[in-house]
Design an enzyme around this catalytic site. Structure first.
Site, PDB file in Angstrom:
ATOM      1  N   ARG A   1      32.649 -17.898  87.489  1.00 44.39           N
ATOM      2  CA  ARG A   1      33.126 -16.996  88.546  1.00 44.39           C
ATOM      3  C   ARG A   1      31.920 -16.295  89.154  1.00 44.39           C
ATOM      4  NH1 ARG A   1      34.999 -11.119  88.097  1.00 44.39           N
ATOM      5  NH2 ARG A   1      35.719 -10.730  90.188  1.00 44.39           N
TER       6      ARG A   1
ATOM      7  N   HIS B   1      32.782  -8.759  96.284  1.00 43.53           N
ATOM      8  CA  HIS B   1      32.397  -8.017  95.076  1.00 43.53           C
ATOM      9  C   HIS B   1      31.422  -6.923  95.523  1.00 43.53           C
ATOM     10  CE1 HIS B   1      32.256  -8.450  90.443  1.00 43.53           C
ATOM     11  NE2 HIS B   1      31.651  -7.314  90.714  1.00 43.53           N
TER      12      HIS B   1
ATOM     13  N   GLU C   1      38.148  -5.725  92.004  1.00 48.97           N
ATOM     14  CA  GLU C   1      38.322  -4.303  91.685  1.00 48.97           C
ATOM     15  C   GLU C   1      38.349  -3.389  92.913  1.00 48.97           C
ATOM     16  OE1 GLU C   1      35.480  -3.084  88.733  1.00 48.97           O
ATOM     17  OE2 GLU C   1      36.263  -4.456  87.236  1.00 48.97           O
TER      18      GLU C   1
ATOM     19  N   ASN D   1      40.266  -7.528  84.962  1.00 45.72           N
ATOM     20  CA  ASN D   1      39.006  -7.110  84.352  1.00 45.72           C
ATOM     21  C   ASN D   1      39.325  -6.008  83.364  1.00 45.72           C
ATOM     22  OD1 ASN D   1      37.816  -8.847  86.118  1.00 45.72           O
ATOM     23  ND2 ASN D   1      36.717  -7.275  87.301  1.00 45.72           N
TER      24      ASN D   1
ATOM     25  N   TYR E   1      37.871  -3.634  80.121  1.00 44.07           N
ATOM     26  CA  TYR E   1      36.739  -3.167  79.314  1.00 44.07           C
ATOM     27  C   TYR E   1      37.128  -2.149  78.261  1.00 44.07           C
ATOM     28  CZ  TYR E   1      33.697  -5.587  82.531  1.00 44.07           C
ATOM     29  OH  TYR E   1      33.084  -6.579  83.258  1.00 44.07           O
TER      30      TYR E   1
ATOM     31  N   GLU F   1      37.032 -10.700  83.837  1.00 41.39           N
ATOM     32  CA  GLU F   1      35.864 -10.030  83.243  1.00 41.39           C
ATOM     33  C   GLU F   1      36.296  -9.367  81.951  1.00 41.39           C
ATOM     34  OE1 GLU F   1      33.714  -7.179  85.670  1.00 41.39           O
ATOM     35  OE2 GLU F   1      33.871  -8.471  87.440  1.00 41.39           O
TER      36      GLU F   1
HETATM   37  C1  FCB Z   1      33.052  -4.225  86.566  1.00 44.77           C
HETATM   38  C2  FCB Z   1      32.393  -4.940  87.721  1.00 44.77           C
HETATM   39  C3  FCB Z   1      31.222  -5.796  87.331  1.00 44.77           C
HETATM   40  C4  FCB Z   1      30.396  -5.131  86.262  1.00 44.77           C
HETATM   41  C5  FCB Z   1      31.259  -4.694  85.116  1.00 44.77           C
HETATM   42  C6  FCB Z   1      30.499  -4.077  83.965  1.00 44.77           C
HETATM   43  O1  FCB Z   1      33.653  -3.051  87.041  1.00 44.77           O
HETATM   44  O2  FCB Z   1      33.324  -5.748  88.395  1.00 44.77           O
HETATM   45  O3  FCB Z   1      30.476  -6.075  88.487  1.00 44.77           O
HETATM   46  O4  FCB Z   1      29.684  -4.075  86.806  1.00 44.77           O
HETATM   47  O5  FCB Z   1      32.219  -3.776  85.562  1.00 44.77           O
END
Ligand code: FCB
Length: 450
Positions: free
Chosen positions: A76, A120, A165, A295, A297, A353
């Site tokens: 990607r 992006h 995002e 995405n 985290y 992500e």
């Molecule tokens: C996300 C972004 C990516 C990177 C990660 C850590 O928010 O999409 O570009 O910065 O975080």
């Protein structure tokens, strides 16, 4: 015990144009808002820029070899809008299209499926000068951009992601001043968010027309919001934070309009008036898509009452945090995926992500030992696998990131790669996590313990 994924599960890695390409002013590329922002003193913590980054623009062939050596099945990446349309609209720069054309061919020659993100965050500066995302005309310009790119690549690219995002692009970029273009105005940010979604809806049929068998989606940063305690105040804070972070995007994309509690929160906390929403916009935004990119985290723990830009959040003492200060919360990925399945009936999901920043160092043995990243990835993959067992239509996973890169306002101080990059020499060194991930791909799974 092996954790084994479905046969057709797709294993990939992700990057984005501004974070890796460099060559910021080569071959006819126009200036982007990230060029302007990073060139402005005080915006990036280490004073760095993406002028060179990973120099991927020149080293793309080497990077393709790297992807192949890891066994990646999908990659990607994003396209830099100002390489294609240096002024954002109008004149097309063929050299920009040529670059991505070669990259796509190089991927296909190695049996790596390209997943292309159109936006992006590197908006052409010329469009920002004309009003940027708070201006509806930027959404119109995006449609031309989607048309030009898909006309060139649509015969070979079969997976399109309109936006990455939009929450971050709108609220960090126009609301909190942390990202380019650095504005601090929630009215503008909410308008930007709306125009990002609108441009997505307008672009979907354009992509389908130029790329008939393609699958089209959008990528959201989503989280699992939990109340810090069972108190009504914390519950209420969690609902509002969920409206702002998750439902503000999910609801209109899945045909439910903007959530009423989010609307009330915006008005109360930030005096936002939604007059940027025009007749027909919500139908456009709800244009059916083929997949949702997620995405993920971390999770968010909410404590009321809300005040400031974001309601305050807390975490527990036992929490583990990455170098970003983000709590490691793999079970929240499980919860989130199930929620998307049950609340929104999302027909197809990719994790576009997931990953973690740690303070990686090159060891004396020439290797990069990053056991915490391996543990992070394993735990999140286990959560993803468990969600599949519960019926969630998760079809693939992209680790963030293929390699260490320019982490926005953090510059080069945060390393997310499964490949280490020495930014002095541009040498790439596969980290232990990269070797582990290669093994996962080749076995389509991993040992649950080990
Ligand atoms: C996300 C972004 C990516 C990177 C990660 C850590 O928010 O999409 O570009 O910065 O975080």
């Amino acid at each position: 015990m092996m954790t084994v994924f479905p046969d057709n599960f797709l294993w990939g890695a992700a990057t984005s144009s501004y974070q890796i390409e460099g060559a910021w002013n080569e071959d006819g590329k126009g200036e982007s808002i990230w060029d302007r922002f990073s060139h402005t003193p005080g915006k990036i913590v280490d004073g760095s820029t993406g002028d060179v980054a990973c120099d991927h623009y020149h080293r793309w062939q080497e990077d393709l070899e790297l992807m192949q050596s890891l066994g990646l099945q999908a990659y990607r990446f994003s396209i830099a809008w100002p390489r294609i349309l240096p002024q954002g609209r109008g004149q097309v720069n063929q050299a920009g299209l040529d670059f991505y054309d070669r990259l796509v061919d190089g991927l296909l020659a190695r049996n790596i499926t390209p997943f292309v993100t159109l936006y992006h965050w590197d908006l052409p500066q010329a469009l920002e000068d004309a009003g940027g995302w708070p201006d509806r005309a930027t959404a119109e310009a995006f449609v031309q951009y989607a048309e030009v790119v898909s006309a060139r690549l649509g015969d070979r690219v079969k997976h399109w992601i309109t936006h990455n995002e939009p929450w971050v692009a709108a609220f960090l970029g126009y609301g909190m001043g942390i990202h380019a273009p650095g504005a601090r105005d929630f009215q503008q940010a909410a308008a930007a968010a709306h125009h990002l979604l609108l441009s997505h809806g307008w672009a979907v049929p354009v992509l389908r027309a130029n790329s008939p068998e393609a699958r089209v989606g959008i990528t959201l940063n989503l989280t699992d919001v939990v109340p810090a305690s069972p108190s009504p105040q914390d519950y209420h804070a969690a609902r509002e934070l969920d409206a702002f972070l998750n439902r503000w995007f999910l609801d209109p994309l899945y045909g439910r309009q903007y959530p009423a509690d989010g609307m009330a929160w915006f008005e109360r906390e930030h005096q936002v008036q939604p007059h940027f929403v025009k007749a027909g916009d919500l139908e456009t935004i709800a244009t059916p898509i083929d997949f949702l990119g997620v995405n993920f985290y971390t999770r968010h723990v909410a404590r009321g009452p809300a005040e400031g830009n974001l309601p305050p959040t807390i975490t527990t003492e036992r929490s583990e945090f990455t170098e970003m200060g983000w709590e490691v919360a793999p079970r929240s990925l499980f919860r989130l995926l199930n929620r998307l399945h049950f609340d929104y009936q999302v027909p197809s999901i990719y994790i576009t992500e997931n990953g973690a920043a740690f303070a990686d160092q090159l060891s004396a043995d020439g290797q990069v030992h990053d056991p915490r990243r391996v543990a992070y990835l394993r735990a999140h993959l286990q959560a993803a696998h468990d969600a599949i067992q519960c019926g969630v239509p998760l079809q693939g996973y992209f680790v963030w990131s293929l390699m260490d890169n320019f982490e926005w306002a953090f510059g080069y101080t945060k390393r997310f790669g499964i490949v280490y990059v020495d930014f002095e020499t541009q040498q790439r060194i596969v980290k232990d996590s990269g070797l582990w991930y290669r093994e996962v791909i080749s076995r389509n799974g991993f040992d649950a313990k080990g």
